[in-house]
Design an enzyme around this catalytic site. Structure first.
Site, PDB file in Angstrom:
ATOM      1  N   ALA A  63      17.130  57.747  11.245  1.00  0.00           N
ATOM      2  CA  ALA A  63      18.340  57.767  10.424  1.00  0.00           C
ATOM      3  C   ALA A  63      18.464  59.103   9.705  1.00  0.00           C
ATOM      4  O   ALA A  63      17.468  59.711   9.302  1.00  0.00           O
ATOM      5  CB  ALA A  63      18.308  56.622   9.419  1.00  0.00           C
ATOM      6  N   GLY A 112      14.573  55.233  13.416  1.00  0.00           N
ATOM      7  CA  GLY A 112      15.608  54.680  14.283  1.00  0.00           C
ATOM      8  C   GLY A 112      15.472  55.100  15.728  1.00  0.00           C
ATOM      9  O   GLY A 112      15.862  54.356  16.635  1.00  0.00           O
ATOM     10  N   GLU A 115      13.112  52.717  17.096  1.00  0.00           N
ATOM     11  CA  GLU A 115      13.730  51.394  17.179  1.00  0.00           C
ATOM     12  C   GLU A 115      14.689  51.288  18.363  1.00  0.00           C
ATOM     13  O   GLU A 115      14.807  50.227  18.984  1.00  0.00           O
ATOM     14  CB  GLU A 115      14.431  51.081  15.860  1.00  0.00           C
ATOM     15  N   GLU A 135       9.258  54.847   7.815  1.00  0.00           N
ATOM     16  CA  GLU A 135      10.095  54.289   6.751  1.00  0.00           C
ATOM     17  C   GLU A 135       9.296  53.948   5.497  1.00  0.00           C
ATOM     18  O   GLU A 135       9.816  54.056   4.381  1.00  0.00           O
ATOM     19  CB  GLU A 135      10.830  53.039   7.252  1.00  0.00           C
TER      20      GLU A 135
END
Length: 258
Positions: A63, A112, A115, A135
């Protein structure tokens, strides 16, 4: 434009094109990825997707932190709406896409980016690629589905080690644990991903979609429910052109061998 697409016959390559930002996922980029997938889904002539990042340093660093920070500063409801729901929409779309999505990890896949790799049904990594769940260093758990998908791929203890430490793992380790299908030299990455896409594209799209649905939705179901899903996916293909052509080809080949 933060996302570009290129087509080679029936295979479309989507590239996250923010190389100077390590292909970080800001909100316009996530929305552009979703729009690209929608267009590809509607085009029956496209049979498979390769998803990669621009350059050689990163698939995606995750992100875009300034965007995410602004959303979090706006409070829980805004953070849920702008961060979690948008991230879940992207990874769910990739996970449930009716055409195979092959992630070509051309560098670091953090947050991300990792992910997205977890959500895709198939992934190939360059030898220099690394994967991480950083994170926790920002004070929160993975928000794009990583706390749920990673343990399902590599096991609870291995996933928790990545999630709780934030430490990166190598491409070789990712292959060993099942996060990616294969590791190849960097200059072979896109050719290998496109070749895998072409190998899948030889088969009837209805059969490919049924296989994707059966495995993706069935993997966490109790066995009886999973078998019922398998039966439904099988019967949905009966009467399709793919079955008629496949059976005819097999029977003709068998008759010719007699």
């Amino acid at each position: 434009m933060t996302v570009r697409t290129d087509r080679d016959e029936s295979v479309v390559t989507i590239t996250i094109d923010r190389e100077r930002k390590l292909n970080a996922l800001d909100y316009p980029t996530i929305d552009a990825l979703l729009a690209s997938l929608d267009r590809i889904d509607a085009d029956d002539s496209v049979r498979a997707v390769v998803l990669t990042g621009a350059g050689h340093r990163a698939f995606s660093a995750g992100a875009d932190i300034p965007s995410l920070a602004g959303s979090i500063a706006g409070g829980p409801e805004r953070a849920l709406r702008e961060v979690v729901r948008r991230g879940h929409a992207l990874t769910r779309r990739i996970e449930e896409f009716p055409k195979p999505v092959i992630v070509a990890v051309n560098g670091l896949a953090y947050g991300g980016g990792c992910e997205i790799t977890e959500a895709a049904p198939l992934a190939i990594a360059a030898e220099h690629a690394t994967f991480a769940k950083p994170e926790i260093s920002l004070g929160f758990p993975p928000p794009f589905g990583g706390s749920q998908r990673l343990p399902r791929h590599i096991g609870r203890k291995r996933a928790l080690e990545m999630i709780l430490t934030g430490d990166p793992v190598t491409a070789a380790r990712a292959e060993e644990t099942g996060l990616v299908n294969a590791v190849v030299p960097a200059d072979e990455l896109l050719p290998a991903a496109r070749e895998l896409a072409r190998r899948i594209s030889r088969h009837a799209p209805t059969a490919v979609a049924a296989c994707l649905r059966a495995v993706t939705r069935g993997v966490e179901l109790p066995i009886d429910e999973g078998l019922a899903l398998e039966a439904a996916c099988f019967t949905a293909t009966v009467g399709t052109d793919g079955v008629r052509v496949g059976l005819r080809r097999f029977l003709d080949r068998t008759a010719g061998a007699r």
